[in-house]
Enzyme design. Structure first.
Site, short mmCIF file in Angstrom:
data_model
loop_
_atom_site.label_atom_id
_atom_site.label_comp_id
_atom_site.label_asym_id
_atom_site.label_seq_id
_atom_site.Cartn_x
_atom_site.Cartn_y
_atom_site.Cartn_z
N LYS A 99 0.45 -1.27 0.08
CA LYS A 99 0.03 -0.13 0.01
C LYS A 99 0.94 1.16 0.09
O LYS A 99 0.64 2.22 -0.58
CB LYS A 99 -0.99 0.03 1.23
CG LYS A 99 -1.69 1.30 1.33
CD LYS A 99 -2.85 1.15 2.46
CE LYS A 99 -3.65 2.29 2.40
NZ LYS A 99 -4.56 2.50 3.51
N HIS B 198 -8.95 -31.86 -32.69
CA HIS B 198 -9.43 -30.33 -32.30
C HIS B 198 -10.55 -30.35 -31.45
O HIS B 198 -11.87 -30.11 -31.73
CB HIS B 198 -10.17 -29.93 -33.74
CG HIS B 198 -9.22 -29.67 -34.57
ND1 HIS B 198 -8.10 -28.95 -34.49
CD2 HIS B 198 -9.17 -29.99 -36.20
CE1 HIS B 198 -7.42 -28.70 -35.71
NE2 HIS B 198 -7.93 -29.52 -36.74
#
Length: 509
Positions: free
Chosen positions: A135, A270
């Site tokens: 922070k 696929h």
């Protein structure tokens, strides 16, 4: 005034060298517990945390850094006169760097530790310090990754960390604590059997950047699930690196393979199965999968639930495969297959033991949809289905029907499979009309469709029955549930076909 660094790490890889580099640059080093002892024993001039907090570590180390002399020194804004006056008035000295990594909660998960041990490995002070420093990143360097030690030392030696580096370290720190908290949340959800918690916190670690995505113009990376993947060993024994499409296909192939316990082979192209076979020996199963569609398997992915032996490998070597997945590879199989430069050989020793994730999800508009993974039910395992016509299936036909039902569960909807002797002979999938899927399966099976069984992932109509009868298919299994069911049953009875309704549907969209 000296710069001060607070070092408190569980993972001590590289920390001694980093601390020595800070010492050479005249930083004062504060440390806790085991880290203090480690640095002190190795000759680093280090101040014990108790000298700063003016309070001993208590509660078996649960409380040691949760203190105003620590968090005040981290959080105060250096450009705020009010903050500086408060710090000076309280006799708090600034802390300009926090070096911290957390208790090994993730490692304990992998070990399958007891609940009491898991709870003790939930870090409290560490995340608090990390978040405080992140922070206040403009004034405090927050270092959570040992891989960053070298670059930070270099920047400090050359005048100080850049604003970009400070921001990047804060970014990594918040990601690190978020990952850590997500693991803990997932753990508690799991032990409480909360499949749909109020907050769903999935967490992944970057494993590798991929060459490209689904298409060459798309970038992509592989992120590893840090929770669900516990206990699975995946080793690539040979071949070039895996691609985005390979990884997607591999998962689909393994999901289909996990339906079967007897020697079974699944071939995928696929993401869609192009052949599935089971047999008493893995070579027989492999040949059934291969012969279903000898063209589509070219460039595909093959998964086996038994070791690849020399006989299977010899046949695989006659054409191009992208990936082969198995619990293991015999010495002769490796000798044969490694002659092919590009084939990827993936060994998963636990392939037959591990379970597919209980839950699955898919990205949609504004979020994702989350569901229980589709699995074969107890009713299906017992073949507790209703025969809708006069003709009863034989025991041999029931075995093929069971196999076919597991197969159709794993093809794209609308989907059907034709099966004979526990091998797919024709697959129709991903069609917008079910009759087209049936026609495609029949066309691929050719004359072999005669006396085969068909499984459909949803109900069908009379046009489908006509096509199947013409091809010589006499046994059909499907969920049923159409308003046209009575007409379909009547037509199957007229043609002497067996029609079985499962009452269970397996769409794969």
């Amino acid at each position: 005034m000296k710069k001060r660094a607070l070092i408190s790490v569980f993972d001590k890889n590289g920390i001694l060298e980093f601390a020595r580099s800070l010492e050479r640059m005249d930083w004062e080093i504060i440390s806790t517990g085991g880290t203090y002892k480690y640095l002190n024993d190795n000759g680093v001039n280090v101040v014990e945390i108790e000298e700063i907090t003016r309070f001993p570590e208590i509660l078996d180390g649960r409380v040691k850094t949760l203190n105003p002399y620590i968090h005040g020194g981290i959080l105060y804004k250096r450009d705020s006169k009010e903050h500086c006056d408060t710090i000076n008035a309280q006799g708090i000295a600034g802390i300009d760097m926090v070096v911290n990594n957390l208790y090994p909660f993730e490692e304990k998960l992998r070990e399958g530790a007891l609940h009491a041990d898991m709870v003790e490995n939930i870090d409290i002070g560490g995340p608090s310090m990390i978040r405080a420093a992140a922070k206040n990143y403009k004034d405090v360097l927050i270092v959570t990754d040992p891989q960053d030690y070298e670059r930070i030392s270099e920047e400090l030696e050359n005048g100080g960390a850049s604003e970009k580096t400070k921001l990047d370290l804060a970014r990594k720190a918040f990601g690190y604590t978020a990952h850590y908290d997500a693991l803990i949340a997932n753990y508690f959800n799991k032990i409480m059997d909360k499949d749909y918690p109020e907050y769903l916190t999935k967490t992944y670690k970057l494993e590798t950047k991929l060459r490209y995505g689904e298409n060459p113009h798309q970038s992509a990376s592989f992120y590893k699930d840090s929770f669900e993947d516990l206990g699975i060993t995946v080793r690539q024994l040979h071949g070039k690196e895996l691609s985005y499409n390979n990884l997607n296909d591999i998962y689909g192939t393994i999901k289909a393979l996990k339906e079967f316990e007897e020697p079974t082979v699944v071939a995928v192209k696929h993401t869609n199965p192009c052949g599935i076979g089971s047999g008493k020996k893995i070579y027989d199963a492999y040949m059934k999968a291969y012969e279903c569609d000898t063209e589509s398997i070219f460039g595909g992915i093959v998964a086996l639930n038994r070791d690849v032996d020399g006989d299977v490998a010899e046949h695989m070597a006659t054409y191009f495969l992208e990936v082969v997945i198995a619990p293991g590879f015999t010495e002769s199989a490796m000798e044969i297959l490694t002659k092919k430069k590009n084939i990827r050989l993936i060994e998963i020793p636990e392939l037959n033991e591990f379970k597919i994730s209980k839950m699955s999800y898919k990205q949609v508009l504004q979020g994702m949809i989350y569901q229980e993974t589709d699995k074969i039910t107890g009713k299906e395992k017992n073949f507790d289905f209703q025969v809708m016509t006069t003709r009863e299936p034989s025991e041999y036909e029931i075995e093929d029907l069971k196999f076919a039902w597991k197969c159709v569960k794993n093809v794209a909807s609308n989907g059907v499979v034709l099966v004979k002797n526990k091998g797919t002979i024709g697959i129709g999938q991903g069609e917008v009309r079910r009759s087209w899927a049936v026609e495609g399966a029949i066309e691929r099976a050719g004359d072999n469709a005669f006396d085969s069984v068909l499984a459909s992932d949803a109900f069908f109509f009379e046009d489908t029955v006509e096509a199947l009868n013409k091809a010589g298919v006499k046994i059909v299994i499907s969920p049923g549930g159409s308003v046209k069911d009575d007409e379909v049953i009547k037509l199957c009875e007229e043609y002497g076909m067996t029609l079985i309704f499962t009452g269970v549907r397996h769409f794969r969209h």
